[in-house]
Design a protein around this motif. Structure first.
Motif, short mmCIF file in Angstrom:
data_model
loop_
_atom_site.label_atom_id
_atom_site.label_comp_id
_atom_site.label_asym_id
_atom_site.label_seq_id
_atom_site.Cartn_x
_atom_site.Cartn_y
_atom_site.Cartn_z
N ARG A 91 0.86 -1.19 0.00
CA ARG A 91 0.00 0.00 0.00
C ARG A 91 0.89 1.23 0.00
N ILE A 92 0.57 2.15 -0.88
CA ILE A 92 1.37 3.37 -1.02
C ILE A 92 0.69 4.51 -0.28
N ALA A 93 1.44 5.16 0.60
CA ALA A 93 0.97 6.34 1.32
C ALA A 93 1.70 7.54 0.74
N GLN A 94 1.00 8.33 -0.05
CA GLN A 94 1.62 9.44 -0.75
C GLN A 94 1.75 10.65 0.18
N GLY A 95 2.95 11.22 0.19
CA GLY A 95 3.24 12.35 1.05
C GLY A 95 2.95 13.68 0.39
N SER A 96 2.52 14.64 1.20
CA SER A 96 2.32 16.00 0.71
C SER A 96 2.60 16.96 1.86
N GLN A 148 0.30 27.11 11.00
CA GLN A 148 0.55 28.47 11.51
C GLN A 148 2.05 28.77 11.60
N LEU A 149 2.81 27.83 12.16
CA LEU A 149 4.23 28.09 12.41
C LEU A 149 5.18 27.28 11.54
N GLN A 150 4.71 26.18 10.98
CA GLN A 150 5.62 25.34 10.21
C GLN A 150 4.88 24.55 9.13
N THR A 151 5.67 24.01 8.23
CA THR A 151 5.14 23.14 7.19
C THR A 151 5.51 21.71 7.56
N THR A 152 4.53 20.82 7.52
CA THR A 152 4.78 19.42 7.89
C THR A 152 4.43 18.49 6.74
N LEU A 153 5.06 17.35 6.73
CA LEU A 153 4.81 16.33 5.73
C LEU A 153 3.76 15.38 6.28
N PRO A 194 10.58 9.95 -3.14
CA PRO A 194 11.12 9.75 -1.80
C PRO A 194 10.37 10.43 -0.65
N LYS A 195 9.37 11.25 -0.90
CA LYS A 195 8.61 11.78 0.22
C LYS A 195 7.43 10.86 0.57
#
Length: 109
Positions: free
Chosen positions: A11-16, A21-26, A74-75
């Motif tokens: 199963r593939i879990a695609q990252g985005s 508010q304070l940060q960007t998370t994957l 790779p993400k």
């Protein structure tokens, strides 16, 4: 690619990236495509950490190419037999015949 060797469900879990508010998370979409895969263990290594030794297993998966998996990178993560793997690299096999995914097993999940 031989179909008989593809005996694992992957199963593939695609990252985005998600901006907060304070940060960007994957973050990962856990409802990604599920495909048949061939699993090849390619290395087992020991890495020293501050609190001791941690095993780092590198695995290679081979899957058939499809539009649903063409953007794998790779993400992303893959899940096989209840274990989560971080995608390290992806290379195309032939001309849209398959993909070879190199991944590291996550021990913290």
């Amino acid at each position: 690619m031989q179909a008989g060797r593809m005996d694992r469900r992957l199963r593939i879990a695609q990252g985005s990236y998600q901006s907060g508010q304070l940060q960007t998370t994957l973050v990962w979409a856990e409802d990604g495509p599920t495909v048949w895969a061939e699993k090849l263990e390619i290395s087992d290594g020991e890495r020293a950490r501050q609190s001791g030794q941690e095993a780092a297993a590198t695995t290679r998966f081979r899957i058939r190419w499809s539009a649903a998996v063409a953007g794998l990178n790779p993400k992303d993560r893959v899940v096989c037999e209840g274990r989560t793997y971080d995608v390290v690299g992806v290379k195309e096999l032939g001309r849209r015949e398959g993909l070879e995914i190199t991944a590291m097993r996550r021990e913290d999940v």
